[in-house]
Design an enzyme around this catalytic site. Structure first.
Site, PDB file in Angstrom:
ATOM      1  N   ASP A 384      16.023  30.953  40.194  1.00 28.65           N
ATOM      2  CA  ASP A 384      16.403  31.382  41.551  1.00 28.65           C
ATOM      3  C   ASP A 384      15.498  32.491  42.083  1.00 28.65           C
ATOM      4  OD1 ASP A 384      18.492  29.651  41.420  1.00 28.65           O
ATOM      5  OD2 ASP A 384      20.004  31.174  40.977  1.00 28.65           O
TER       6      ASP A 384
HETATM    7  P1  NAP Z   1      18.515  31.446  36.940  1.00 37.82           P
HETATM    8  O1  NAP Z   1      18.239  31.145  38.355  1.00 37.82           O
HETATM    9  O2  NAP Z   1      19.911  31.376  36.472  1.00 37.82           O
HETATM   10  O3  NAP Z   1      17.619  30.424  36.097  1.00 37.82           O
HETATM   11  C1  NAP Z   1      17.526  30.523  34.721  1.00 37.82           C
HETATM   12  C2  NAP Z   1      16.804  29.294  34.221  1.00 37.82           C
HETATM   13  O4  NAP Z   1      16.611  29.469  32.831  1.00 37.82           O
HETATM   14  C3  NAP Z   1      17.613  28.028  34.392  1.00 37.82           C
HETATM   15  O5  NAP Z   1      17.140  27.266  35.469  1.00 37.82           O
HETATM   16  C4  NAP Z   1      17.458  27.306  33.052  1.00 37.82           C
HETATM   17  O6  NAP Z   1      16.886  26.035  33.263  1.00 37.82           O
HETATM   18  C5  NAP Z   1      16.499  28.199  32.256  1.00 37.82           C
HETATM   19  N1  NAP Z   1      16.874  28.304  30.854  1.00 37.82           N
HETATM   20  C6  NAP Z   1      18.091  28.448  30.311  1.00 37.82           C
HETATM   21  N2  NAP Z   1      18.008  28.482  28.979  1.00 37.82           N
HETATM   22  C7  NAP Z   1      16.699  28.357  28.670  1.00 37.82           C
HETATM   23  C8  NAP Z   1      15.978  28.327  27.457  1.00 37.82           C
HETATM   24  N3  NAP Z   1      16.579  28.406  26.266  1.00 37.82           N
HETATM   25  N4  NAP Z   1      14.626  28.190  27.511  1.00 37.82           N
HETATM   26  C9  NAP Z   1      13.991  28.082  28.702  1.00 37.82           C
HETATM   27  N5  NAP Z   1      14.634  28.113  29.881  1.00 37.82           N
HETATM   28  C10 NAP Z   1      15.970  28.247  29.864  1.00 37.82           C
HETATM   29  O7  NAP Z   1      17.962  32.854  36.489  1.00 37.82           O
HETATM   30  P2  NAP Z   1      17.129  33.941  37.268  1.00 37.82           P
HETATM   31  O8  NAP Z   1      15.932  33.333  37.922  1.00 37.82           O
HETATM   32  O9  NAP Z   1      16.955  35.046  36.287  1.00 37.82           O
HETATM   33  O10 NAP Z   1      18.086  34.394  38.445  1.00 37.82           O
HETATM   34  C11 NAP Z   1      19.270  35.142  38.208  1.00 37.82           C
HETATM   35  C12 NAP Z   1      20.422  34.555  38.991  1.00 37.82           C
HETATM   36  O11 NAP Z   1      21.607  35.297  38.671  1.00 37.82           O
HETATM   37  C13 NAP Z   1      20.219  34.653  40.482  1.00 37.82           C
HETATM   38  O12 NAP Z   1      20.833  33.573  41.122  1.00 37.82           O
HETATM   39  C14 NAP Z   1      20.954  35.950  40.801  1.00 37.82           C
HETATM   40  O13 NAP Z   1      21.355  36.044  42.166  1.00 37.82           O
HETATM   41  C15 NAP Z   1      22.150  35.807  39.884  1.00 37.82           C
HETATM   42  N6  NAP Z   1      22.774  37.123  39.718  1.00 37.82           N
HETATM   43  C16 NAP Z   1      22.141  38.038  38.943  1.00 37.82           C
HETATM   44  C17 NAP Z   1      22.676  39.307  38.859  1.00 37.82           C
HETATM   45  C18 NAP Z   1      21.996  40.393  38.091  1.00 37.82           C
HETATM   46  O14 NAP Z   1      22.437  41.530  38.189  1.00 37.82           O
HETATM   47  N7  NAP Z   1      20.953  40.099  37.331  1.00 37.82           N
HETATM   48  C19 NAP Z   1      23.846  39.622  39.544  1.00 37.82           C
HETATM   49  C20 NAP Z   1      24.449  38.635  40.329  1.00 37.82           C
HETATM   50  C21 NAP Z   1      23.903  37.384  40.394  1.00 37.82           C
HETATM   51  P3  NAP Z   1      17.096  24.882  32.170  1.00 37.82           P
HETATM   52  O15 NAP Z   1      18.556  24.742  31.958  1.00 37.82           O
HETATM   53  O16 NAP Z   1      16.436  23.692  32.766  1.00 37.82           O
HETATM   54  O17 NAP Z   1      16.390  25.343  30.936  1.00 37.82           O
END
Ligand code: NAP
Length: 459
Positions: A384
């Protein structure tokens, strides 16, 4: 009766709590912050045992033992990736305790309780009970015990607000008629239901922010209880908890370019959003060997880690790759998005654990202008936070969220296990861009293979 020792210990404890928050704000001092927090709580427990030693001390000691026995394995064994739901569970316990102590205080003092005390007590019980069910639902969603999709139906905002109005009306009635204990039951029932209705209608992707907001509710209710019980430490600790939760919620929502109202009532995440023509597009997949050849000639590389790096525990493999590249003279930086992972600072903590030098971590605003001049951006389990739909698609739930501009590098290497979407459920256009090389697999395995392939390349 004032006890100078107890009061002094409360001051020491409050200072330790403040220092804890101060030190936690920086990765380099966060261990000291953790230590201060633990020490502050130990001093607070000791002071409380002394303050109430004349009143059923065996009950207090028993409660401490039960807390230690239940809490230690939860604290020690929970995986880093499960910290948000663990935090939700501690808020649930904390807020239930505050609400129940408030109810006990009412039954102990009614009907002779004064109107001001009873209004504070009613307010803290409403917040405590709603935080309990809200946090429990947040835990269940993040743990996958129930669907992460928001439960949406027509008029849900009116139903939720109506339930809250019943809880508030019961509080007002209770204050006007302190002897009418039934009003307390109505207050508790409506507040519990409101917490459930509020959080069940919010998507799993917003749970970390919801938890921060509930954290602030739990803190405010604890502070209010401190006023009722005339316990100054509870007032200080509750206020710190309440304000830090609120600040955290504001930081998270700003990083996603969302308002609290949108998070709480927007129902975002009900559907998986794909881009027009998504079905017909084909991504180009590559092997670790293909990528090794590209990286061999790269002069500059920016690594963008995300939640997948945490799942795969790939931070050490990331560091090894960076070390190997730097040994060849490649400039390596890490791009840190404020909400990458599942909690603020998630990536910083993992990379610090792998001994990545702090100076190599670049915050989003500083690193984004550097992508256009970069040879390769390597996305490790982020999704994301790199999705260009946030810049280009006004109909996307991610629209307006600041992202890492990894797509502006000459080549993008995208490491993840499948073509699936990230936390928000939004398809990522970046997979299909001509300069993107998808390498599908577990991040740790892919990086290990990549490193081995680079070592096998002849100069
Ligand atoms: P993300 O959008 O959740 O994407 C993580 C990706 O990691 C997934 O698409 C997944 O794809 C891949 N993944 C999972 N396990 C894996 C593995 N073992 N090896 C390789 N890839 C793997 O994560 P992000 O880009 O870090 O974004 C964070 C999200 O959390 C955002 O939507 C944000 O708004 C939300 N959020 C974060 C917080 C915060 O404080 N950090 C707070 C509120 C909301 P596959 O399944 O295809 O592998």
């Amino acid at each position: 009766m004032t006890d100078v020792v107890v009061d002094s210990l409360y001051v020491v404890s409050a200072v330790l709590f403040v220092l804890s928050l101060k030190f936690m704000a920086d990765v380099r001092t966060s261990r000291a912050g953790n230590f201060c927090g633990v020490a502050g709580m130990m001093v607070a427990i000791g002071a409380t045992l002394r303050a109430y030693q004349t009143q059923n001390i065996e009950l207090l000691v028993g409660a401490v033992i039960v807390g230690v026995v239940l809490g230690s394995p939860i604290g020690l064994k929970v995986a880093m990736t499960a910290v948000p739901q663990r935090t939700a569970m501690s808020h649930a316990f904390g807020s239930l305790a505050v609400a129940l102590v408030g109810a006990a205080e009412y039954y102990r003092s009614a009907p002779g309780i004064d109107a001001f005390t009873l209004s504070v007590l009613s307010g803290e019980m409403v917040l405590g009970f709603l935080t309990f069910t809200g946090s429990t639902i947040a835990f269940a969603k993040l743990q996958g015990l129930i669907s992460g999709k928001p439960l949406l139906y027509r008029g849900r905002i009116y139903v939720s607000m109506g339930t809250l109005a019943v809880a508030v009306a019961a509080s007002v009635y209770l204050v006007a008629n302190p002897g009418q204990g039934t009003a307390l039951l109505v207050l508790a029932g409506a507040a519990l239901l409101f917490g459930f209705l509020l959080v069940i209608a919010i998507g799993g992707a917003d749970m970390p922010t919801v938890i921060a907001i509930l954290n602030s509710f739990a803190g405010i209710s604890a502070a209010a209880l401190g006023f009722v019980l005339d316990n100054r430490l509870l007032i200080v600790a509750g206020t710190l908890d309440g304000s830090s939760g609120l600040i955290l919620g504001i930081i998270m929502s700003r990083a996603m370019n969302r308002s609290f109202t949108n998070i709480l009532f927007g129902g975002v995440g009900a559907t998986t959003t794909s881009s027009p023509g998504a079905d017909s597009r084909v991504a180009q997949t590559y092997t670790a060997e293909d990528v090794a050849t590209i990286l061999r000639y790269a002069r500059s590389v920016i690594i963008a880690p995300g939640y997948g790096m945490a799942v795969a525990q790939a931070q050490h493999a990331v560091k090894e790759l960076a070390d190997a590249l730097q040994a060849r003279g490649t400039d390596v930086k890490y791009a840190i998005h404020p909400v990458a992972g599942r909690m603020p600072g998630h990536m910083n903590v993992l990379l610090a654990e792998a001994q990545v030098p702090y100076e190599q971590l670049w915050e989003m605003d500083k690193v984004n202008p550097l992508f256009p001049g970069t040879d390769v951006s390597v996305v490790v389990g982020a999704n994301d936070v790199t999705n260009p739909a946030a810049r280009t698609r006004a109909d996307s739930p991610l629209y307006g969220m600041p992202i890492l501009d990894v797509d502006k590098a000459r080549t993008v290497v995208f490491i993840k296990r499948s073509m699936g979407p990230g936390f928000s459920g939004v398809d990522n256009d970046l997979f299909y861009l001509p300069n993107t090389m998808m390498v599908l697999g577990d991040a740790k395995k892919v990086l290990t293979d990549l490193l081995a392939a680079m070592r096998n390349l002849k100069d």
